[in-house]
Design a protein around this motif. Structure first.
Motif, PDB file in Angstrom:
ATOM      1  N   ILE A 277       0.839  -1.205   0.000  1.00 16.92           N
ATOM      2  CA  ILE A 277       0.000   0.000   0.000  1.00 16.92           C
ATOM      3  C   ILE A 277       0.869   1.249   0.000  1.00 16.92           C
ATOM      4  CG2 ILE A 277      -1.641   1.340   1.378  1.00 16.92           C
ATOM      5  CD1 ILE A 277      -2.854  -1.299   2.304  1.00 16.92           C
ATOM      6  N   HIS A 278       1.926   1.217   0.793  1.00 20.04           N
ATOM      7  CA  HIS A 278       2.850   2.354   0.852  1.00 20.04           C
ATOM      8  C   HIS A 278       3.503   2.616  -0.498  1.00 20.04           C
ATOM      9  CE1 HIS A 278       6.297   4.829   1.980  1.00 20.04           C
ATOM     10  NE2 HIS A 278       7.054   3.932   1.355  1.00 20.04           N
ATOM     11  N   MET A 279       3.828   1.586  -1.221  1.00 16.74           N
ATOM     12  CA  MET A 279       4.493   1.725  -2.513  1.00 16.74           C
ATOM     13  C   MET A 279       3.678   2.560  -3.496  1.00 16.74           C
ATOM     14  SD  MET A 279       7.509   0.353  -2.675  1.00 16.74           S
ATOM     15  CE  MET A 279       7.725   0.121  -4.447  1.00 16.74           C
ATOM     16  N   ARG A 280       2.360   2.540  -3.304  1.00 17.51           N
ATOM     17  CA  ARG A 280       1.512   3.319  -4.207  1.00 17.51           C
ATOM     18  C   ARG A 280       1.727   4.822  -4.069  1.00 17.51           C
ATOM     19  NH1 ARG A 280      -3.528  -0.398  -2.432  1.00 17.51           N
ATOM     20  NH2 ARG A 280      -2.960  -2.268  -3.622  1.00 17.51           N
ATOM     21  N   THR A 281       2.271   5.263  -2.917  1.00 15.54           N
ATOM     22  CA  THR A 281       2.575   6.685  -2.771  1.00 15.54           C
ATOM     23  C   THR A 281       3.705   7.085  -3.705  1.00 15.54           C
ATOM     24  OG1 THR A 281       4.171   6.274  -0.970  1.00 15.54           O
ATOM     25  CG2 THR A 281       1.871   6.634  -0.353  1.00 15.54           C
ATOM     26  N   HIS A 282       4.554   6.137  -4.061  1.00 10.52           N
ATOM     27  CA  HIS A 282       5.650   6.399  -5.005  1.00 10.52           C
ATOM     28  C   HIS A 282       5.213   6.181  -6.455  1.00 10.52           C
ATOM     29  CE1 HIS A 282       8.421   6.698  -1.653  1.00 10.52           C
ATOM     30  NE2 HIS A 282       8.119   5.468  -1.239  1.00 10.52           N
ATOM     31  N   THR A 283       4.433   5.157  -6.690  1.00  7.43           N
ATOM     32  CA  THR A 283       4.051   4.803  -8.069  1.00  7.43           C
ATOM     33  C   THR A 283       2.850   5.589  -8.573  1.00  7.43           C
ATOM     34  OG1 THR A 283       2.566   3.011  -7.346  1.00  7.43           O
ATOM     35  CG2 THR A 283       4.887   2.453  -7.694  1.00  7.43           C
ATOM     36  N   GLY A 284       2.032   6.114  -7.628  1.00  6.90           N
ATOM     37  CA  GLY A 284       0.832   6.831  -8.024  1.00  6.90           C
ATOM     38  C   GLY A 284      -0.320   5.921  -8.398  1.00  6.90           C
ATOM     39  N   GLU A 285      -0.180   4.630  -8.153  1.00  8.34           N
ATOM     40  CA  GLU A 285      -1.222   3.668  -8.497  1.00  8.34           C
ATOM     41  C   GLU A 285      -2.461   3.894  -7.627  1.00  8.34           C
ATOM     42  OE1 GLU A 285      -1.992  -1.184  -8.593  1.00  8.34           O
ATOM     43  OE2 GLU A 285      -0.174  -0.343  -7.654  1.00  8.34           O
ATOM     44  N   LYS A 286      -3.644   3.902  -8.274  1.00  6.11           N
ATOM     45  CA  LYS A 286      -4.910   4.082  -7.567  1.00  6.11           C
ATOM     46  C   LYS A 286      -5.909   3.049  -8.100  1.00  6.11           C
ATOM     47  CE  LYS A 286      -4.231   9.009  -6.691  1.00  6.11           C
ATOM     48  NZ  LYS A 286      -4.810  10.378  -6.833  1.00  6.11           N
ATOM     49  N   PRO A 287      -5.863   1.842  -7.551  1.00  6.75           N
ATOM     50  CA  PRO A 287      -6.680   0.742  -8.108  1.00  6.75           C
ATOM     51  C   PRO A 287      -8.143   0.742  -7.693  1.00  6.75           C
ATOM     52  CG  PRO A 287      -5.363  -0.055  -6.284  1.00  6.75           C
ATOM     53  CD  PRO A 287      -4.975   1.375  -6.489  1.00  6.75           C
ATOM     54  N   TYR A 288      -8.530   1.610  -6.742  1.00  2.00           N
ATOM     55  CA  TYR A 288      -9.911   1.601  -6.245  1.00  2.00           C
ATOM     56  C   TYR A 288     -10.661   2.820  -6.793  1.00  2.00           C
ATOM     57  CZ  TYR A 288      -7.792  -1.724  -3.029  1.00  2.00           C
ATOM     58  OH  TYR A 288      -7.101  -2.785  -2.502  1.00  2.00           O
ATOM     59  N   SER A 289     -11.638   2.574  -7.649  1.00  2.00           N
ATOM     60  CA  SER A 289     -12.393   3.643  -8.308  1.00  2.00           C
ATOM     61  C   SER A 289     -13.816   3.726  -7.779  1.00  2.00           C
ATOM     62  CB  SER A 289     -12.425   3.424  -9.823  1.00  2.00           C
ATOM     63  OG  SER A 289     -11.120   3.455 -10.361  1.00  2.00           O
ATOM     64  N   CYS A 290     -14.325   4.952  -7.653  1.00  2.00           N
ATOM     65  CA  CYS A 290     -15.704   5.176  -7.239  1.00  2.00           C
ATOM     66  C   CYS A 290     -16.630   4.697  -8.352  1.00  2.00           C
ATOM     67  CB  CYS A 290     -15.924   6.665  -6.960  1.00  2.00           C
ATOM     68  SG  CYS A 290     -17.635   7.103  -6.623  1.00  2.00           S
ATOM     69  N   ASP A 291     -17.657   3.923  -7.971  1.00  2.00           N
ATOM     70  CA  ASP A 291     -18.595   3.384  -8.942  1.00  2.00           C
ATOM     71  C   ASP A 291     -19.539   4.440  -9.494  1.00  2.00           C
ATOM     72  OD1 ASP A 291     -17.498   0.872  -8.334  1.00  2.00           O
ATOM     73  OD2 ASP A 291     -18.897   0.608  -6.664  1.00  2.00           O
ATOM     74  N   ILE A 292     -19.587   5.611  -8.837  1.00  2.00           N
ATOM     75  CA  ILE A 292     -20.531   6.653  -9.245  1.00  2.00           C
ATOM     76  C   ILE A 292     -19.849   7.747 -10.070  1.00  2.00           C
ATOM     77  CG2 ILE A 292     -22.130   8.422  -8.403  1.00  2.00           C
ATOM     78  CD1 ILE A 292     -22.599   6.639  -5.960  1.00  2.00           C
ATOM     79  N   CYS A 293     -18.753   8.314  -9.554  1.00  2.00           N
ATOM     80  CA  CYS A 293     -18.109   9.431 -10.261  1.00  2.00           C
ATOM     81  C   CYS A 293     -16.779   9.059 -10.903  1.00  2.00           C
ATOM     82  CB  CYS A 293     -17.907  10.609  -9.318  1.00  2.00           C
ATOM     83  SG  CYS A 293     -16.677  10.314  -8.010  1.00  2.00           S
ATOM     84  N   GLY A 294     -16.257   7.870 -10.602  1.00  2.00           N
ATOM     85  CA  GLY A 294     -15.030   7.412 -11.237  1.00  2.00           C
ATOM     86  C   GLY A 294     -13.737   7.867 -10.581  1.00  2.00           C
ATOM     87  N   LYS A 295     -13.813   8.641  -9.502  1.00  2.00           N
ATOM     88  CA  LYS A 295     -12.594   9.077  -8.828  1.00  2.00           C
ATOM     89  C   LYS A 295     -11.850   7.877  -8.258  1.00  2.00           C
ATOM     90  CE  LYS A 295     -10.875  12.434  -5.479  1.00  2.00           C
ATOM     91  NZ  LYS A 295     -11.216  13.525  -4.525  1.00  2.00           N
ATOM     92  N   SER A 296     -10.501   7.913  -8.366  1.00  2.00           N
ATOM     93  CA  SER A 296      -9.685   6.762  -7.960  1.00  2.00           C
ATOM     94  C   SER A 296      -8.924   7.034  -6.676  1.00  2.00           C
ATOM     95  CB  SER A 296      -8.709   6.396  -9.083  1.00  2.00           C
ATOM     96  OG  SER A 296      -9.414   6.054 -10.258  1.00  2.00           O
ATOM     97  N   PHE A 297      -8.611   5.935  -5.973  1.00  2.00           N
ATOM     98  CA  PHE A 297      -7.923   6.033  -4.690  1.00  2.00           C
ATOM     99  C   PHE A 297      -6.873   4.936  -4.587  1.00  2.00           C
ATOM    100  CE2 PHE A 297     -12.209   7.572  -4.393  1.00  2.00           C
ATOM    101  CZ  PHE A 297     -12.060   8.805  -3.791  1.00  2.00           C
ATOM    102  N   SER A 298      -5.862   5.200  -3.778  1.00  2.00           N
ATOM    103  CA  SER A 298      -4.787   4.221  -3.600  1.00  2.00           C
ATOM    104  C   SER A 298      -5.141   3.165  -2.561  1.00  2.00           C
ATOM    105  CB  SER A 298      -3.495   4.944  -3.182  1.00  2.00           C
ATOM    106  OG  SER A 298      -3.682   5.654  -1.965  1.00  2.00           O
TER     107      SER A 298
END
Length: 241
Positions: free
Chosen positions: A25-46
């Motif tokens: 999970i921490h590695m995503r702060t470096h890679t910018g990966e956001k695999p979790y997307s909102c089903d309504i507006c599409g905004k992504s989260f790490s």
């Protein structure tokens, strides 16, 4: 245990973790990966929990309720901060004078205003980051969703008012406030122009305006009467002497 933590260390910054999934999970702060997307507006989260909290904006869900007054909150941290209103708990103490505060942001403002202390926050002191509001005020800790909103808020603390009225010079912290103020000048000009339009007949002596020519003529006679009285008085004084 140390060997296990070393095994689960970040390959970029060297930070170590007890579990491999925490490191991932921490590695995503470096890679910018956001695999979790909102089903309504599409905004992504790490992180998945960030998505869960975000979804409550759409659903209106507030699962954390105050046991005393019933007020509900979307996050547990917000509820805990609210409970201090009822308990009077003030866990954040000024290291200089000992005064206590219910919120760390209030303590930080106190230290800057009374003790002139520069920003110096530890990770423990900092408020838990809201994934929906990642931009925090350096003075009071208030968080904002957009960096532009945070920068506008900061002017409250700095006193900077870069937007000055072109007519009277009054200054404002926000451009929108200046624009609203400028409308007051427009209204005044409209009123003055309206008055000038509605009263086109102006006295040649004192400038007083009237809606009708006859009113102006009657007014002009008041000046003539005053002049005649002045002449009579002057003649009377001369005769007496």
């Amino acid at each position: 245990m140390d060997s296990e933590k070393k095994k689960n260390s970040c390959q970029i910054c060297g930070k170590t973790f007890r579990r491999a999934y925490c490191r991932d999970i921490h590695m995503r702060t470096h890679t910018g990966e956001k695999p979790y997307s909102c089903d309504i507006c599409g905004k992504s989260f790490s992180r998945r929990d960030q998505k869960v909290i975000h979804m409550r904006i759409h659903t209106g869900e507030r699962p954390y309720s105050c046991e005393i007054c019933g007020k509900s909150f979307a996050q547990a941290g917000d509820k805990q901060a609210h409970l201090r209103i009822h308990s009077g708990e003030k866990p954040y103490s000024c290291e200089i004078c000992g005064k206590s505060f219910s919120h760390v942001g209030n303590k930080n403002v106190h230290k800057r205003t009374l003790h002139n202390e520069e920003k110096s926050l530890s990770v423990v002191e900092m408020k838990e980051e809201d994934p929906e509001k990642p931009h925090s005020c350096d003075v009071c800790g208030r968080a904002f969703a957009r960096v532009g909103d945070r920068n506008k808020h900061m002017k409250i603390h700095t006193g900077v008012k870069p937007y000055a009225c072109d007519l009277c010079g009054r200054a404002f912290t926000r451009s929108s406030h200046k624009i609203r103020h400028m409308e007051t000048h427009k209204d005044k000009n409209k009123t003055m122009n309206s008055e000038q339009t509605e009263k086109p007949y102006a006295c040649d002596i004192c400038g007083k305006s009237f809606t009708r020519s006859g009113h102006k003529s009657r007014h002009m006679k008041t000046h003539e009467d005053k002049n005649e009285q002045w002449i009579v008085n002057k003649m009377w004084i001369v005769e007496e002497t």
